[in-house]
Design a protein around this motif. Structure first.
Motif, mmCIF file in Angstrom:
data_model
loop_
_atom_site.group_PDB
_atom_site.id
_atom_site.type_symbol
_atom_site.label_atom_id
_atom_site.label_comp_id
_atom_site.label_asym_id
_atom_site.label_seq_id
_atom_site.Cartn_x
_atom_site.Cartn_y
_atom_site.Cartn_z
ATOM 1 N N UNK A 99 9.758 -25.825 -12.414
ATOM 2 C CA UNK A 99 10.855 -26.198 -13.932
ATOM 3 C C UNK A 99 10.117 -24.906 -14.761
ATOM 4 N N UNK A 100 8.874 -24.738 -14.712
ATOM 5 C CA UNK A 100 8.440 -23.354 -15.557
ATOM 6 C C UNK A 100 9.088 -22.256 -15.159
ATOM 7 N N UNK A 101 9.305 -22.149 -13.718
ATOM 8 C CA UNK A 101 9.767 -20.683 -13.278
ATOM 9 C C UNK A 101 11.622 -20.919 -13.734
ATOM 10 N N UNK A 102 12.102 -22.076 -13.697
ATOM 11 C CA UNK A 102 13.545 -22.093 -13.981
ATOM 12 C C UNK A 102 13.671 -21.871 -15.633
ATOM 13 N N UNK A 103 12.674 -22.014 -16.356
ATOM 14 C CA UNK A 103 12.768 -21.856 -17.765
ATOM 15 C C UNK A 103 12.661 -20.517 -18.337
ATOM 16 N N UNK A 104 12.035 -19.706 -17.392
ATOM 17 C CA UNK A 104 11.703 -18.409 -17.760
ATOM 18 C C UNK A 104 13.006 -17.490 -17.025
ATOM 19 N N UNK A 105 13.896 -17.811 -16.157
ATOM 20 C CA UNK A 105 15.056 -17.355 -15.633
ATOM 21 C C UNK A 105 16.132 -17.164 -16.871
ATOM 22 N N UNK A 106 16.585 -16.029 -17.205
ATOM 23 C CA UNK A 106 17.193 -15.659 -18.280
ATOM 24 C C UNK A 106 18.727 -16.024 -17.919
ATOM 25 N N UNK A 107 18.984 -15.991 -16.745
ATOM 26 C CA UNK A 107 20.596 -16.520 -16.252
ATOM 27 C C UNK A 107 20.631 -17.789 -16.505
#
Length: 138
Positions: A99-107
């Motif tokens: 979920x941390x990786x998801x929040x960093x994805x700008x798309x």
């Protein structure tokens, strides 16, 4: 290992230690990006789950949906977005890092993770004496 292969007599704590918990991961992806980038975003997310011993049961494409209210993300106003729901099984620790990786994805402009509760056995209620049905039901 499939979640149905563990007998139901084992407690949920044992099941979560072995396989993980079941989650719905909803991703709201900007409708302003082209379709190949949307496919790449979902594929990248799915490979992250599979690479960390997660299980993906299904991926639902809900399509373009008009948002209830417009909001801004990364300086861009969003009125519509593409919704994807991933039905996954993962360990809670692994899910936190993803979920941390998801929040960093700008798309991905919004995301939400919901734990799916385990089904509890239902018992039929046995009445001690039969009840009379009121006449108003006829």
């Amino acid at each position: 290992v499939h979640g149905d292969s563990i007998p139901t007599v084992f407690p949920a704590m044992f099941r979560s230690a072995v396989l993980g918990m079941r989650y719905d991961v909803t991703c709201v992806i900007s409708s302003k990006i082209p379709t190949p980038q949307v496919q790449d975003c979902v594929k990248r997310l799915a490979t992250r789950f599979l690479g960390n011993n997660g299980i993906i049961y299904d991926v639902y494409n809900r399509g373009n949906i008009t948002l209830a209210y417009p909001f801004h993300r990364n300086g861009v106003k969003h009125d519509t977005a593409r919704f994807f729901v991933l039905d996954v099984e993962a360990n809670p620790q692994m899910l936190n890092s993803l979920t941390n990786d998801i929040s960093l994805d700008e798309r991905i402009i919004r995301h939400m993770v919901l734990r799916i509760p385990e089904a509890k056995p239902t018992h039929k209620r046995v009445l001690s004496k039969p009840r009379k049905i009121p006449k108003s039901f006829y």
